[in-house]
Design an enzyme around this catalytic site. Structure first.
Site, PDB file in Angstrom:
ATOM      1  N   CYS A   7       0.818  -1.222   0.000  1.00 19.96           N
ATOM      2  CA  CYS A   7       0.000   0.000   0.000  1.00 19.96           C
ATOM      3  C   CYS A   7       0.853   1.274   0.000  1.00 19.96           C
ATOM      4  O   CYS A   7       0.486   2.251  -0.641  1.00 19.96           O
ATOM      5  CB  CYS A   7      -1.000   0.006   1.145  1.00 19.96           C
ATOM      6  SG  CYS A   7      -0.278  -0.170   2.782  1.00 19.96           S
ATOM      7  N   HIS A  58      -2.435   0.985   7.087  1.00 20.82           N
ATOM      8  CA  HIS A  58      -2.658   1.003   5.632  1.00 20.82           C
ATOM      9  C   HIS A  58      -2.399   2.416   5.119  1.00 20.82           C
ATOM     10  O   HIS A  58      -2.904   3.388   5.688  1.00 20.82           O
ATOM     11  CB  HIS A  58      -4.095   0.575   5.320  1.00 20.82           C
ATOM     12  CG  HIS A  58      -4.465   0.702   3.877  1.00 20.82           C
ATOM     13  ND1 HIS A  58      -3.920  -0.114   2.907  1.00 20.82           N
ATOM     14  CD2 HIS A  58      -5.300   1.552   3.233  1.00 20.82           C
ATOM     15  CE1 HIS A  58      -4.422   0.234   1.718  1.00 20.82           C
ATOM     16  NE2 HIS A  58      -5.263   1.246   1.899  1.00 20.82           N
TER      17      HIS A  58
END
Length: 178
Positions: free
Chosen positions: A14, A115
């Site tokens: 990510c 994330h």
């Protein structure tokens, strides 16, 4: 102007996807991110800046070092400041590090892991370029952006980084005077 460049989530990459979505091109590869990890901790096994499995999960140090090679900086945003102090014309984009639920198939586990996602402006509209989304999601204009950031920062361990040119970082012009 067309559809913004948007990479979709693969493995734990990510941070890489967020940077590429921010820069609007496939700039950072897993191999180049791994080289940055090696440079940051040359004698560490496992490397503290990524997943021990080598599947990504890069930390903020890798993100900052990668941006630095382009003359950009990631400025940490103090959540205690009002978002109205952001000087949006001086900010290239935003990187958010937010808690994300861990899932096994369709089962959501009672765990979360960090994330990375990116927000960037195109014309008058800000877009959420999160790699977990099927496509870029329009957030809206300035008031909607500030509300989006406010909601994201309200989620526990969320962090916000402003991506700016190095001279903007040095001059502090990413922040409006009080």
């Amino acid at each position: 102007p067309g559809v913004p460049y948007h990479e979709r989530q693969r493995r734990q990459l990510c941070a890489l996807h967020a940077l590429n979505n921010l820069l609007q091109r496939p700039w950072l590869s897993q191999a180049s991110a791994d080289r940055i990890c090696q440079r940051l901790a040359p004698n560490s096994r496992p490397n503290p800046h990524r997943s021990p499995l080598g599947t990504g999960n890069y930390d903020v140090n890798v993100v900052m070092a990668a941006l630095g090679t382009l003359g950009l900086a990631a400025v940490w945003w103090d959540k205690r400041r009002p978002l109205e102090r952001l000087s949006l014309p001086h900010i290239l984009g935003f990187l958010l590090n937010v808690p994300s639920r861990v899932t096994l198939g369709t089962l959501a586990l009672p765990l979360s892991r960090p994330h990375w996602l990116c927000v960037r402006q195109f014309g008058d509209i800000f877009y959420n370029l999160d790699s977990k989304l099927a496509s870029p999601a329009a957030i809206g204009a300035e008031p909607q952006l500030r509300e989006f950031l406010r909601e994201a920062l309200a989620k526990g361990t969320s962090e916000l980084f402003l991506v700016v040119a190095r001279d903007v970082e040095e001059a502090g012009t990413w922040l409006r005077p009080e």
